[in-house]
Design an enzyme around this catalytic site. Structure first.
Site, PDB file in Angstrom:
ATOM      1  N   HIS A   1      -8.422   7.120  -0.250  1.00  0.00           N
ATOM      2  CA  HIS A   1      -7.003   6.759  -0.309  1.00  0.00           C
ATOM      3  C   HIS A   1      -6.211   8.069  -0.266  1.00  0.00           C
ATOM      4  O   HIS A   1      -6.380   8.953  -1.106  1.00  0.00           O
ATOM      5  CB  HIS A   1      -6.687   6.005  -1.605  1.00  0.00           C
TER       6      HIS A   1
ATOM      7  N   HIS B   1       0.838  -1.200   0.000  1.00  0.00           N
ATOM      8  CA  HIS B   1       0.000   0.000   0.000  1.00  0.00           C
ATOM      9  C   HIS B   1       0.873   1.250   0.000  1.00  0.00           C
ATOM     10  O   HIS B   1       1.701   1.447   0.897  1.00  0.00           O
ATOM     11  CB  HIS B   1      -0.901  -0.029   1.244  1.00  0.00           C
TER      12      HIS B   1
ATOM     13  N   ASP C   1      -5.616   4.354   3.977  1.00  0.00           N
ATOM     14  CA  ASP C   1      -7.046   4.489   3.680  1.00  0.00           C
ATOM     15  C   ASP C   1      -7.765   5.021   4.916  1.00  0.00           C
ATOM     16  O   ASP C   1      -7.567   4.514   6.035  1.00  0.00           O
ATOM     17  CB  ASP C   1      -7.654   3.134   3.290  1.00  0.00           C
TER      18      ASP C   1
ATOM     19  N   HIS D   1     -14.082   4.554   0.455  1.00  0.00           N
ATOM     20  CA  HIS D   1     -13.076   5.016   1.404  1.00  0.00           C
ATOM     21  C   HIS D   1     -12.283   6.126   0.731  1.00  0.00           C
ATOM     22  O   HIS D   1     -12.501   6.427  -0.442  1.00  0.00           O
ATOM     23  CB  HIS D   1     -12.133   3.875   1.827  1.00  0.00           C
TER      24      HIS D   1
END
Length: 277
Positions: free
Chosen positions: A251, A170, A174, A249
């Site tokens: 990011h 990642h 998030d 969500h």
């Protein structure tokens, strides 16, 4: 020459005897005791004397009857007074019971109203406290930075490993957010990208006034355009689930440059600017 009385014949009683029996009969019927001297009456049958005794007996009998009537009237009056007093007591008891019942009902009503009032006050206080905490999260830090989503939390950390990302990890963090939640610029800067960003979906990239970059991905709506100056805590879009996303969500990335691969730890970046996440 001697005479004999015929068998079965009787002489009628004398007046004195009759008078005595009459008085005795009246006395027996009325309960009046009269003392009569029989010899005196037998010796003297004076009508005046006889009439005087009878008159006295009748008078005494009348007085006793009158006394009895008065006594009965008094007893009836007393009974009526007792009955009236009892009725008053019973009426007072009924009124007292009704008053007590009303007082109890009023006390229950007041208690219920107070409980509802306290509950409403507690609910209001809790709401205000939540709003205060939310406002605190979006309040500008000393360096003029805020969190991108008010009152949210990090649902996926930086460098989390997964096949969902092309790099295998990642590149940002998030923030938990339902679709349509307001997204804010974390600090003052200029919009350098606003539109489709491939795997990022609809995204915005800001060049911050300190020379760093921040990115906001998977937006459902974009509210700024390239070249626009924005201030800290200004709404720039709405969260969503566009691009490579498994659900709504935000990011968020922090970078040293405008291009992919120059990412740095977003949590450390925000904390360095006084934002608690």
């Amino acid at each position: 020459m001697a005479f004999t009385r015929a068998t079965g014949k009787h002489r009628r009683p004398g007046r004195a005897a009759r008078t005595t029996r009459n008085i005795a009969g009246i006395a027996a019927a009325t309960g009046v005791v009269v003392s009569i001297a029989s010899p005196a009456l037998a010796a003297n049958e004076d009508p005046a004397a006889t009439d005087t005794g009878l008159t006295r007996a009748i008078a005494e009998t009348g007085d006793r009857v009158a006394d009895n009537i008065v006594a009965q009237a008094d007893a009836q009056e007393e009974a009526a007074e007792v009955a009236a007093a009892r009725a008053q007591v019973e009426e007072a008891a009924v009124k007292s019971a009704e008053a007590a019942k009303k007082q109890a009902q009023e006390a229950q009503r007041k208690a219920a109203a107070e409980a509802a009032e306290k509950k409403a006050a507690a609910k209001k206080k809790a709401t205000e406290e939540r709003a205060s905490r939310s406002d605190a999260r979006t309040t500008l830090s000393a360096s003029g930075f805020v969190a991108p989503i008010a009152g949210s939390y990090v649902s996926t950390p930086y460098k989390a490993s997964s096949g969902l990302w092309s790099s295998g990890s990642h590149s940002g963090i998030d923030f938990h957010a339902a679709s349509g939640t307001a997204v804010h610029a974390v600090g003052a800067g200029t919009v350098v990208e606003a539109g489709w960003g491939g795997a990022y979906g609809n995204n915005i990239v800001l060049k911050m006034d300190d020379g760093t970059y921040t990115q906001y991905g998977h937006l459902s709506s974009i509210g700024v355009s390239v070249g626009q100056k924005v201030s800290a805590n200004q709404q720039i879009g709405l969260s969503g689930s566009t691009g490579n996303s498994t659900g709504p969500h935000l990011h968020f990335e922090a970078r040293t440059g405008p291009d992919y691969g120059s990412d740095i730890d977003p949590v450390a970046y925000l904390r360095s600017h006084g934002v608690s996440v």
